[in-house]
Write an enzyme that holds these catalytic residues in place. Structure first.
Site, PDB file in Angstrom:
ATOM      1  N   ASP A 162       0.306   3.643   2.266  1.00  0.00           N
ATOM      2  CA  ASP A 162       0.240   4.285   3.776  1.00  0.00           C
ATOM      3  C   ASP A 162      -0.960   5.122   3.501  1.00  0.00           C
ATOM      4  O   ASP A 162      -2.139   4.818   2.958  1.00  0.00           O
ATOM      5  CB  ASP A 162       1.374   4.647   4.197  1.00  0.00           C
ATOM      6  CG  ASP A 162       1.490   4.914   5.668  1.00  0.00           C
ATOM      7  OD1 ASP A 162       1.005   3.829   6.189  1.00  0.00           O
ATOM      8  OD2 ASP A 162       2.044   5.802   6.219  1.00  0.00           O
ATOM      9  N   ASP A 170       0.895  -1.317  -0.051  1.00  0.00           N
ATOM     10  CA  ASP A 170      -0.067   0.107   0.181  1.00  0.00           C
ATOM     11  C   ASP A 170       0.808   1.177  -0.071  1.00  0.00           C
ATOM     12  O   ASP A 170       2.093   1.196   0.302  1.00  0.00           O
ATOM     13  CB  ASP A 170      -0.761  -0.003   1.371  1.00  0.00           C
ATOM     14  CG  ASP A 170      -0.099   0.040   2.471  1.00  0.00           C
ATOM     15  OD1 ASP A 170       0.294   1.009   3.034  1.00  0.00           O
ATOM     16  OD2 ASP A 170       0.340  -1.185   2.949  1.00  0.00           O
TER      17      ASP A 170
HETATM   18  N1  LIG Z   1       1.242   1.327   5.863  1.00  0.00           N
HETATM   19  C1  LIG Z   1       1.619   0.622   6.751  1.00  0.00           C
HETATM   20  N2  LIG Z   1       2.091   0.998   7.876  1.00  0.00           N
HETATM   21  C2  LIG Z   1       2.675  -0.043   8.689  1.00  0.00           C
HETATM   22  N3  LIG Z   1       2.473  -1.214   8.554  1.00  0.00           N
HETATM   23  C3  LIG Z   1       2.400  -1.655   7.418  1.00  0.00           C
HETATM   24  N4  LIG Z   1       2.142  -2.776   6.991  1.00  0.00           N
HETATM   25  C4  LIG Z   1       1.930  -3.093   5.552  1.00  0.00           C
HETATM   26  N5  LIG Z   1       1.348  -1.704   5.506  1.00  0.00           N
HETATM   27  C5  LIG Z   1       1.728  -0.873   6.616  1.00  0.00           C
END
Ligand SMILES: Nc1ncnc2[nH]cnc12
Ligand SMILES: CSC[C@H]1O[C@H](OP(=O)(O)O)[C@H](O)[C@@H]1O
Length: 292
Positions: free
Chosen positions: A216, A214
């Site tokens: 975030d 992703d």
């Molecule tokens: N955006 C994110 N922040 C923290 N841990 C994660 N693991 C996978 N995506 C994450």
């Protein structure tokens, strides 16, 4: 359980979305208890391309352990006890950079630890040790892992990056994401830091394969990360990680010229002669050779 049982040589720690490793032959399951508590789950040991591999699901096979309460010391101790010398740890990460896209793989070369109050050392009582950690991932193992990740032709991979380990379990705020980007972090997760520190103390080589799931929450006009998003991107892309690990097990064994196995040799500050028998027993597997 102080003596090393030499059941396996390669350890795989599977993170979110990687709860088993199908295809292992001649499998044995180990339900271990260690002086540092019980590992996250059973450790499955089996053959992969003629190598003995120990697989452990970091959060447990049912994802029952939160990042903040992972029994990391027990996990690393258990792998060491089973004879493991090299650990490939797999993690889902958020991307803090445009060019690190969901579905791609990153082999981080640096680590920043923003966790709070997690156990990050075996040597908190009975023995004091300060290990070098400038290179938080084993440079030699990283090179081998990079070659294996690069061999997977259907996925884009990145050969460096700074992994920021946050406390969690909540994802970041937009303000935090902005700060983390400004600080120069590349990917974000909640697990790599204590694991890498404890592996170094235990004399294990460790490299991480991070799968970007992703962006975030820093991108305008894009939905902030959710756990469901992470699970779905992992489900669609975890095969690439498995392929990289299969390639790794087919590669010639690397000679351990890195020094990880003896990282403790010049790190101990305490006078070993003054240790109690209890402390000696508890730490024997990890520090025994340095306590004469
Ligand atoms: N955006 C994110 N922040 C923290 N841990 C994660 N693991 C996978 N995506 C994450
Ligand atoms: C399920 S989203 C957050 C969760 O995913 C990552 O886990 P892992 O490193 O074990 O793959 C992240 O660190 C969080 O623990």
């Amino acid at each position: 359980m102080a003596t090393n049982s030499v059941e396996a040589e390669i350890g795989i720690i599977g993170g979110s979305g990687l709860y088993d490793f199908p295809g292992l032959g001649n499998v044995s399951e180990f339900r271990l208890s260690t002086p540092f508590g019980n590992p996250s789950d059973v450790v499955t040991v089996g053959d992969l391309n003629g190598r003995r591999v120990a697989f452990l699901a970091r959060h447990g096979r049912h994802h029952q352990h939160s990042p903040s309460s992972l029994p990391v010391a027990a996990n690393i101790y258990a792998l060491k006890y089973l004879g493991v010398r090299e650990v490939i740890s797999v993690s889902a990460v958020g991307s803090l950079r445009e060019h690190l896209r969901p579905g791609e793989l990153v082999v981080p070369d640096q680590l920043v630890d923003f966790t709070r109050g997690r156990r990050s050392t075996f040597f908190d009582r009975g023995l004091v040790a300060h290990l070098p950690f400038a290179e938080p991932f084993c440079p030699r193992l990283r090179e081998q892992v990079l070659a294996s990740v690069g061999s997977v032709t259907d996925v884009t991979s990145h050969d460096s990056g700074t992994y920021l380990c946050i406390e969690g379990p909540q994802f970041s705020t937009r303000a935090e994401a902005g700060v983390n980007r400004a600080l120069g972090m590349d990917v974000i997760g909640m697990t790599a830091a204590p694991e890498a520190k404890l592996a170094r103390e235990a004399g294990l080589c460790l490299a991480t394969i991070a799968l970007v799931t992703d962006y975030d929450c820093w991108r305008e006009n894009e939905e902030p990360v959710t756990a469901a998003m992470v699970a779905e991107v992992m489900r669609r892309n975890v095969a690439a990680v498995r392929k990289a690990i299969l390639h790794f097990t087919r590669s010639p064994r690397g000679e351990r010229t890195c020094g990880c196995q003896d990282a403790l040799a010049h790190a101990i500050m305490s006078n070993a002669a003054s240790m109690s028998d209890g402390d000696r027993d508890r730490l024997d597997l990890l520090a025994g050779p340095y306590l004469s």
